[in-house]
Design a protein around this motif. Sequence first.
Motif, PDB file in Angstrom:
ATOM      1  N   SER A  84      37.957  50.238  24.161  1.00 56.55           N
ATOM      2  CA  SER A  84      39.079  49.358  23.859  1.00 56.55           C
ATOM      3  C   SER A  84      40.377  50.107  24.147  1.00 56.55           C
ATOM      4  CB  SER A  84      39.032  48.911  22.396  1.00 56.55           C
ATOM      5  OG  SER A  84      39.184  50.038  21.537  1.00 56.55           O
ATOM      6  N   GLY A  85      41.413  49.356  24.407  1.00 56.52           N
ATOM      7  CA  GLY A  85      42.707  49.958  24.712  1.00 56.52           C
ATOM      8  C   GLY A  85      42.842  50.446  26.128  1.00 56.52           C
ATOM      9  N   VAL A  86      41.855  50.154  26.976  1.00 55.01           N
ATOM     10  CA  VAL A  86      41.900  50.501  28.396  1.00 55.01           C
ATOM     11  C   VAL A  86      41.885  49.208  29.199  1.00 55.01           C
ATOM     12  CG1 VAL A  86      40.648  51.574  30.306  1.00 55.01           C
ATOM     13  CG2 VAL A  86      40.751  52.714  28.086  1.00 55.01           C
ATOM     14  N   SER A  87      42.811  49.055  30.137  1.00 58.13           N
ATOM     15  CA  SER A  87      42.817  47.872  31.000  1.00 58.13           C
ATOM     16  C   SER A  87      42.358  48.260  32.396  1.00 58.13           C
ATOM     17  CB  SER A  87      44.211  47.235  31.053  1.00 58.13           C
ATOM     18  OG  SER A  87      45.201  48.182  31.395  1.00 58.13           O
ATOM     19  N   LEU A  88      41.464  47.455  32.947  1.00 53.28           N
ATOM     20  CA  LEU A  88      40.930  47.667  34.286  1.00 53.28           C
ATOM     21  C   LEU A  88      41.618  46.698  35.238  1.00 53.28           C
ATOM     22  CD1 LEU A  88      37.114  47.858  33.444  1.00 53.28           C
ATOM     23  CD2 LEU A  88      38.805  49.713  33.425  1.00 53.28           C
ATOM     24  N   LEU A  89      42.057  47.221  36.392  1.00 56.34           N
ATOM     25  CA  LEU A  89      42.793  46.409  37.353  1.00 56.34           C
ATOM     26  C   LEU A  89      42.038  46.321  38.669  1.00 56.34           C
ATOM     27  CD1 LEU A  89      45.043  47.401  35.293  1.00 56.34           C
ATOM     28  CD2 LEU A  89      46.653  47.132  37.189  1.00 56.34           C
ATOM     29  N   ALA A  90      41.912  45.112  39.198  1.00 53.78           N
ATOM     30  CA  ALA A  90      41.367  44.888  40.535  1.00 53.78           C
ATOM     31  C   ALA A  90      42.455  44.224  41.363  1.00 53.78           C
ATOM     32  CB  ALA A  90      40.121  44.015  40.481  1.00 53.78           C
ATOM     33  N   ARG A  91      42.897  44.892  42.419  1.00 56.72           N
ATOM     34  CA  ARG A  91      44.008  44.393  43.223  1.00 56.72           C
ATOM     35  C   ARG A  91      43.513  43.499  44.354  1.00 56.72           C
ATOM     36  NH1 ARG A  91      46.672  48.577  45.994  1.00 56.72           N
ATOM     37  NH2 ARG A  91      44.691  49.680  45.976  1.00 56.72           N
ATOM     38  N   ALA A  92      44.377  42.576  44.783  1.00 58.82           N
ATOM     39  CA  ALA A  92      43.997  41.671  45.868  1.00 58.82           C
ATOM     40  C   ALA A  92      45.232  41.080  46.524  1.00 58.82           C
ATOM     41  CB  ALA A  92      43.111  40.551  45.340  1.00 58.82           C
ATOM     42  N   ALA A  93      45.031  40.603  47.761  1.00 53.90           N
ATOM     43  CA  ALA A  93      46.061  39.856  48.467  1.00 53.90           C
ATOM     44  C   ALA A  93      45.374  38.945  49.473  1.00 53.90           C
ATOM     45  CB  ALA A  93      47.040  40.791  49.163  1.00 53.90           C
ATOM     46  N   ASP A  94      44.307  38.314  49.098  1.00 49.80           N
ATOM     47  CA  ASP A  94      43.444  37.377  49.813  1.00 49.80           C
ATOM     48  C   ASP A  94      41.995  37.598  49.395  1.00 49.80           C
ATOM     49  OD1 ASP A  94      45.377  35.972  51.236  1.00 49.80           O
ATOM     50  OD2 ASP A  94      45.259  37.291  52.982  1.00 49.80           O
ATOM     51  N   CYS A  95      41.616  38.861  49.110  1.00 52.31           N
ATOM     52  CA  CYS A  95      40.276  39.131  48.587  1.00 52.31           C
ATOM     53  C   CYS A  95      40.141  38.520  47.195  1.00 52.31           C
ATOM     54  CB  CYS A  95      40.014  40.632  48.539  1.00 52.31           C
ATOM     55  SG  CYS A  95      40.010  41.425  50.165  1.00 52.31           S
ATOM     56  N   VAL A  96      38.944  38.582  46.647  1.00 51.92           N
ATOM     57  CA  VAL A  96      38.669  37.920  45.378  1.00 51.92           C
ATOM     58  C   VAL A  96      38.647  38.936  44.240  1.00 51.92           C
ATOM     59  CG1 VAL A  96      37.134  36.344  44.154  1.00 51.92           C
ATOM     60  CG2 VAL A  96      37.202  36.307  46.656  1.00 51.92           C
ATOM     61  N   PRO A  97      39.584  38.835  43.292  1.00 49.27           N
ATOM     62  CA  PRO A  97      39.485  39.664  42.081  1.00 49.27           C
ATOM     63  C   PRO A  97      38.570  38.976  41.063  1.00 49.27           C
ATOM     64  CG  PRO A  97      41.547  38.451  42.061  1.00 49.27           C
ATOM     65  CD  PRO A  97      40.815  38.032  43.313  1.00 49.27           C
ATOM     66  N   VAL A  98      37.586  39.708  40.584  1.00 45.16           N
ATOM     67  CA  VAL A  98      36.610  39.155  39.642  1.00 45.16           C
ATOM     68  C   VAL A  98      36.627  39.999  38.381  1.00 45.16           C
ATOM     69  CG1 VAL A  98      34.209  38.475  39.285  1.00 45.16           C
ATOM     70  CG2 VAL A  98      35.176  38.463  41.606  1.00 45.16           C
ATOM     71  N   LEU A  99      36.720  39.354  37.242  1.00 44.50           N
ATOM     72  CA  LEU A  99      36.713  40.032  35.951  1.00 44.50           C
ATOM     73  C   LEU A  99      35.504  39.540  35.162  1.00 44.50           C
ATOM     74  CD1 LEU A  99      40.521  39.525  35.247  1.00 44.50           C
ATOM     75  CD2 LEU A  99      39.418  41.516  36.295  1.00 44.50           C
ATOM     76  N   LEU A 100      34.836  40.461  34.475  1.00 43.22           N
ATOM     77  CA  LEU A 100      33.603  40.145  33.754  1.00 43.22           C
ATOM     78  C   LEU A 100      33.687  40.667  32.326  1.00 43.22           C
ATOM     79  CD1 LEU A 100      31.174  41.373  36.543  1.00 43.22           C
ATOM     80  CD2 LEU A 100      31.490  38.981  35.901  1.00 43.22           C
ATOM     81  N   ALA A 101      33.027  39.969  31.420  1.00 51.56           N
ATOM     82  CA  ALA A 101      33.044  40.417  30.028  1.00 51.56           C
ATOM     83  C   ALA A 101      31.759  40.056  29.321  1.00 51.56           C
ATOM     84  CB  ALA A 101      34.230  39.795  29.285  1.00 51.56           C
ATOM     85  N   ASP A 102      31.351  40.942  28.423  1.00 52.96           N
ATOM     86  CA  ASP A 102      30.288  40.671  27.461  1.00 52.96           C
ATOM     87  C   ASP A 102      30.919  40.706  26.080  1.00 52.96           C
ATOM     88  OD1 ASP A 102      28.133  40.470  25.797  1.00 52.96           O
ATOM     89  OD2 ASP A 102      27.218  42.370  26.369  1.00 52.96           O
ATOM     90  N   PRO A 103      31.270  39.561  25.500  1.00 53.16           N
ATOM     91  CA  PRO A 103      31.938  39.552  24.196  1.00 53.16           C
ATOM     92  C   PRO A 103      31.126  40.198  23.091  1.00 53.16           C
ATOM     93  CG  PRO A 103      32.135  37.420  25.289  1.00 53.16           C
ATOM     94  CD  PRO A 103      31.140  38.208  26.079  1.00 53.16           C
ATOM     95  N   ALA A 104      29.796  40.216  23.221  1.00 57.58           N
ATOM     96  CA  ALA A 104      28.953  40.762  22.144  1.00 57.58           C
ATOM     97  C   ALA A 104      29.042  42.274  22.054  1.00 57.58           C
ATOM     98  CB  ALA A 104      27.503  40.332  22.357  1.00 57.58           C
ATOM     99  N   THR A 221      52.320  42.715  49.534  1.00 59.20           N
ATOM    100  CA  THR A 221      52.021  43.614  48.430  1.00 59.20           C
ATOM    101  C   THR A 221      50.671  43.189  47.836  1.00 59.20           C
ATOM    102  OG1 THR A 221      52.836  44.544  46.343  1.00 59.20           O
ATOM    103  CG2 THR A 221      53.370  42.230  46.790  1.00 59.20           C
ATOM    104  N   ARG A 222      50.383  43.555  46.621  1.00 52.60           N
ATOM    105  CA  ARG A 222      49.138  43.186  45.962  1.00 52.60           C
ATOM    106  C   ARG A 222      49.437  42.748  44.535  1.00 52.60           C
ATOM    107  NH1 ARG A 222      48.236  44.018  50.519  1.00 52.60           N
ATOM    108  NH2 ARG A 222      46.507  45.155  51.507  1.00 52.60           N
ATOM    109  N   PHE A 223      48.682  41.757  44.048  1.00 55.20           N
ATOM    110  CA  PHE A 223      48.662  41.480  42.624  1.00 55.20           C
ATOM    111  C   PHE A 223      47.367  42.037  42.068  1.00 55.20           C
ATOM    112  CE2 PHE A 223      46.115  38.020  44.215  1.00 55.20           C
ATOM    113  CZ  PHE A 223      45.221  37.728  43.193  1.00 55.20           C
ATOM    114  N   ALA A 224      47.186  41.922  40.762  1.00 60.99           N
ATOM    115  CA  ALA A 224      45.972  42.468  40.156  1.00 60.99           C
ATOM    116  C   ALA A 224      45.422  41.544  39.099  1.00 60.99           C
ATOM    117  CB  ALA A 224      46.231  43.850  39.555  1.00 60.99           C
ATOM    118  N   GLY A 225      44.097  41.434  39.052  1.00 60.91           N
ATOM    119  CA  GLY A 225      43.431  40.896  37.895  1.00 60.91           C
ATOM    120  C   GLY A 225      43.287  42.001  36.872  1.00 60.91           C
ATOM    121  N   VAL A 226      43.616  41.710  35.621  1.00 61.70           N
ATOM    122  CA  VAL A 226      43.631  42.723  34.561  1.00 61.70           C
ATOM    123  C   VAL A 226      42.746  42.247  33.409  1.00 61.70           C
ATOM    124  CG1 VAL A 226      45.101  44.155  33.089  1.00 61.70           C
ATOM    125  CG2 VAL A 226      46.058  43.141  35.177  1.00 61.70           C
TER     126      VAL A 226
END
Length: 231
Positions: A84-104, A221-226
């Motif tokens: 916790s307290g760490v953010s993961l960033l995936a950058r893109a500018a046409d590619c697909v940023p995908v974020l995944l989570a296991d809430p449990a 430039t690039r944006f990011a999924g966080v």
Amino acid sequence: MSLLRHRDRIEGDLVIEVAFTDVSLSLGDAAADDVRADALRRVAQATGSTPVLMEQVHGAHVDVIDDRRASGAPRADAMITAQSGVSLLARAADCVPVLLADPATGWIAAVHSGRAGLVEGVVPATIAALREEGAEPGVAWIGPHVCGTCYEVPAEMQDEVAAVVPESRSTTSRGTPALDLGAGVRAQLAAAGITDVRLVGACTREDPTWPSNRRDGPAATRFAGVIWSHP
């Protein structure tokens, strides 16, 4: 314009949050070190977390972010963590940023899936890495990316990608060969049993509020999924 767009959250023992950065942050490869450092500082302030940025290489390597990891940017196209307290960033500018989570369990992941990553299977590799850690990712977010009618490619390239991920085959508005990277990613998520898929419905090439390499070339430039978690 807000620094973080399309925010979402899942509440449990940990709160898992997701957002996508706007164009006010310069996260492109050509950004000067001080500019990128300022962008990451602003992400840290907005999320209350420590951001981790990848050196993305268009492959399928998954890096585990924990206390044992060496310092420096991971040379990878996916990261997973249970911290916790760490953010993961995936950058893109046409590619697909995908974020995944296991809430449990609190395990989260950020994935950069372009054409090469789709073929190499970076999304399935990330899901497999999470499962090896005892996590079961049940929620996925797909960020803005170039749509299937805008991503024109040579017919031979289309055939090569579609041979691996048939769902990626598409056609442009002019009737020429194209790829739908988002459809390919969704097919990979479905094959892995992930049904809660939350899509930001924007085409980066068509929508000028998102960076697009197809539209802007080297100037893009690039944006990011966080994605991050906290108590």
